[in-house]
Design an enzyme around this catalytic site. Sequence first.
Site, PDB file in Angstrom:
ATOM      1  N   ASP A   1     -18.290  -0.442 -11.838  1.00 58.71           N
ATOM      2  CA  ASP A   1     -16.827  -0.787 -12.431  1.00 58.71           C
ATOM      3  C   ASP A   1     -16.485  -0.266 -13.378  1.00 58.71           C
ATOM      4  OD1 ASP A   1     -17.321  -3.764 -15.599  1.00 58.71           O
ATOM      5  OD2 ASP A   1     -15.825  -1.874 -14.607  1.00 58.71           O
TER       6      ASP A   1
ATOM      7  N   ASP B   1      -5.671  -0.278  -8.165  1.00 54.88           N
ATOM      8  CA  ASP B   1      -5.068  -1.338  -6.929  1.00 54.88           C
ATOM      9  C   ASP B   1      -5.819  -2.502  -7.104  1.00 54.88           C
ATOM     10  OD1 ASP B   1      -5.475  -1.297  -2.940  1.00 54.88           O
ATOM     11  OD2 ASP B   1      -4.117  -2.998  -4.573  1.00 54.88           O
TER      12      ASP B   1
ATOM     13  N   ASP C   1     -11.020  -2.005   0.135  1.00 56.01           N
ATOM     14  CA  ASP C   1      -9.442  -3.111   1.541  1.00 56.01           C
ATOM     15  C   ASP C   1      -9.702  -1.694   2.179  1.00 56.01           C
ATOM     16  OD1 ASP C   1      -7.193  -3.712  -0.430  1.00 56.01           O
ATOM     17  OD2 ASP C   1      -6.703  -2.334   0.876  1.00 56.01           O
TER      18      ASP C   1
ATOM     19  N   GLN D   1       0.660  -0.371  -0.563  1.00 55.03           N
ATOM     20  CA  GLN D   1      -0.220  -0.194  -0.297  1.00 55.03           C
ATOM     21  C   GLN D   1       1.140   1.114   0.204  1.00 55.03           C
ATOM     22  OE1 GLN D   1      -3.107  -1.592  -0.266  1.00 55.03           O
ATOM     23  NE2 GLN D   1      -3.258  -3.136   1.775  1.00 55.03           N
TER      24      GLN D   1
HETATM   25  N1  JFQ Z   1      -4.903  -3.737  -1.947  1.00 58.99           N
HETATM   26  C1  JFQ Z   1      -4.530  -5.378  -1.938  1.00 58.99           C
HETATM   27  C2  JFQ Z   1      -4.200  -5.687  -3.201  1.00 58.99           C
HETATM   28  C3  JFQ Z   1      -4.113  -5.983  -4.140  1.00 58.99           C
HETATM   29  N2  JFQ Z   1      -3.244  -6.382  -4.953  1.00 58.99           N
HETATM   30  C4  JFQ Z   1      -3.071  -7.654  -5.552  1.00 58.99           C
HETATM   31  C5  JFQ Z   1      -2.787  -9.148  -4.857  1.00 58.99           C
HETATM   32  C6  JFQ Z   1      -3.071 -10.523  -5.210  1.00 58.99           C
HETATM   33  C7  JFQ Z   1      -1.436 -10.246  -6.003  1.00 58.99           C
HETATM   34  N3  JFQ Z   1      -1.400 -11.748  -6.400  1.00 58.99           N
HETATM   35  C8  JFQ Z   1      -1.489  -9.222  -6.735  1.00 58.99           C
HETATM   36  C9  JFQ Z   1      -1.517  -8.272  -6.557  1.00 58.99           C
END
Ligand code: JFQ
Length: 286
Positions: free
Chosen positions: A140, A159, A89, A65
């Site tokens: 979306d 993200d 999140d 993050q």
């Molecule tokens: N904010 C949560 C992070 C989401 N980013 C992904 C999570 C799963 C991973 N394989 C790739 C980055």
Amino acid sequence: KSSEVLYYHNPMWPGEGHSMKVKEILFNKKSKYQQVLVFESYSYGKVLALDDIVQLTEKDECAYQEMIAHLSLCSIPSPKKVLVIGGGDGGVLREISRHSSVESIDICEIDQMVIDVSKEFFPNLAVGFDDTRVQLHVDDAVKFLQQTPENTYDAIIIDSSDPIGPAQDLVEKPFFKTVASALKPGGVLCNQAESMWLHTHLIQDMLSVCLQVFKGSVQYAWTSVPTYPSGAIGFLLCSKDGPVDFLNPVNPLPFEAEKDLKFYNSQIHTAAFALPSFVKTELASM
Ligand SMILES: NCCCN[C@H]1CC[C@H](N)CC1
């Protein structure tokens, strides 16, 4: 999956598996888009997994993050309007809020359940939603960006989860064109860009699309996230039109803000763009 240990196998990383010892399953339901799982682990605190892919853990979420937010926002003089795609999140919102120049933060997250689950089980991440500058759009992102006027945002942060679920449209060229259009002149994009150990072809495809769509600089950076496959995850930093020196940020975090961070600092910022030779070779041919 025994109650003791959760095993993670996935076509995104064929031939290998990851396991974590489970203390307690806290939440496990199917949303409109994906299976949402929260469990207390022995070694990484609480864990959020979507379709059995670890998205974040309390112990190492700081690495991801902090980097995805500050690699981009520290690279432009005075970010005012920021858009987050995904990130339900709230962790990236928490990091963006540390930039006093930011006046408004739009976030477009497709899955309300991710937001609700984060607020219930990950208060240290969901705190990002409490910032009064935040405007939530449960939508979306493809549609949201098609409706976004040109030249709106100083920075867009994608993200996203992996491109094999609801996020699969977020690596296509048409989508990146709407991102570029939504950026102000001089604006930057920071995109989750998978693992240099596992996803060379995916990174090459994304890099080649970004080099076509973003006329300024395009740089790959990476960080260490032990609970992601291969323990490494990358970011693609792109600037809409003019060159941006991503390695030497023009807008470094003030000490007051940086002192609260667990992972990111100015040396780590520059180091993130130092690539292993095999990566330089693989990406140079783009
Ligand atoms: N904010 C949560 C992070 C989401 N980013 C992904 C999570 C799963 C991973 N394989 C790739 C980055």
